[in-house]
Motif scaffolding. Sequence first.
Motif, short mmCIF file in Angstrom:
data_model
loop_
_atom_site.label_atom_id
_atom_site.label_comp_id
_atom_site.label_asym_id
_atom_site.label_seq_id
_atom_site.Cartn_x
_atom_site.Cartn_y
_atom_site.Cartn_z
N SER A 116 0.81 -1.22 0.00
CA SER A 116 0.00 0.00 0.00
C SER A 116 0.84 1.27 0.00
N SER A 117 2.12 1.15 -0.37
CA SER A 117 2.96 2.34 -0.48
C SER A 117 2.58 3.12 -1.74
N ILE A 118 2.67 4.44 -1.63
CA ILE A 118 2.43 5.29 -2.80
C ILE A 118 3.70 5.30 -3.64
N LEU A 119 3.59 4.83 -4.89
CA LEU A 119 4.71 4.89 -5.82
C LEU A 119 4.95 6.34 -6.23
N PHE A 120 3.87 7.01 -6.67
CA PHE A 120 3.89 8.45 -6.92
C PHE A 120 2.45 8.92 -7.05
N THR A 121 2.27 10.23 -7.09
CA THR A 121 0.94 10.83 -7.21
C THR A 121 0.88 11.63 -8.50
N MET A 122 -0.23 11.47 -9.22
CA MET A 122 -0.49 12.27 -10.42
C MET A 122 -1.43 13.41 -10.03
N TYR A 123 -1.13 14.60 -10.50
CA TYR A 123 -1.97 15.77 -10.21
C TYR A 123 -2.63 16.23 -11.51
N PHE A 124 -3.93 16.48 -11.42
CA PHE A 124 -4.73 16.89 -12.57
C PHE A 124 -5.45 18.19 -12.27
N ASN A 125 -5.78 18.92 -13.32
CA ASN A 125 -6.70 20.05 -13.23
C ASN A 125 -8.06 19.54 -13.65
N LEU A 126 -9.07 19.87 -12.90
CA LEU A 126 -10.43 19.43 -13.20
C LEU A 126 -10.98 20.27 -14.34
N LEU A 127 -11.26 19.62 -15.48
CA LEU A 127 -11.75 20.31 -16.66
C LEU A 127 -13.27 20.27 -16.77
N ASN A 128 -13.86 19.18 -16.30
CA ASN A 128 -15.31 19.00 -16.40
C ASN A 128 -15.84 18.60 -15.03
N PRO A 129 -16.37 19.57 -14.26
CA PRO A 129 -16.77 19.27 -12.89
C PRO A 129 -17.91 18.27 -12.75
#
Length: 181
Positions: A116-129
């Motif tokens: 359950s370790s986080i390998l990495f996190t992806m960050y997104f901008n919300l385009l369609n709420p």
Amino acid sequence: TYTAADQSGNTSTCSFTVTVSAAGVLTLLIDTVIVGCQGSDGVVAVNLFVDNWDDILGLQFNVSWDETVLGFDTVGNDYPGLGLTSSEFNFTTAPNGQISFFANDNNNNWPQLPDSSILFTMYFNLLNPTGTSSISYSGFIEAVNGSLNPVPVLTVGGFFSSSADNSPPTVTCPANILETT
């Protein structure tokens, strides 16, 4: 996501995650993210987790999503000791809803990662709420161990949903009152 509907057409949904853990098999998992009616301030963070990370020397995969719902911003929050840099990622196809990850540990000193370790996190901008998107592993997926032997890989995709509050309010009126004077 489970949806229940009544005879009047009213619906209610709930989401849950089923995780299958196969002993000894490197398992790559993607978060399921539900954004509540208060919104997410436009930024969505999706974690990529690992299970059964044992003597991994190299790993490659793609991650895909609906680019009309989520716009890729960056990656971060990688597991300490992996030393990931932007050179392990190919972001050129991010506008089309996909990035590639290819990394190896030439010095054979990647740490063992607890389940359950986080390998990495992806960050997104919300385009369609009001949109939803599957977030899944795609393309060629491969892992090798310290002996350069292939390691079996199981992938579990994730999901994004904005549970924006689009339902009308419920009003409960008191019973009729008859007043006589």
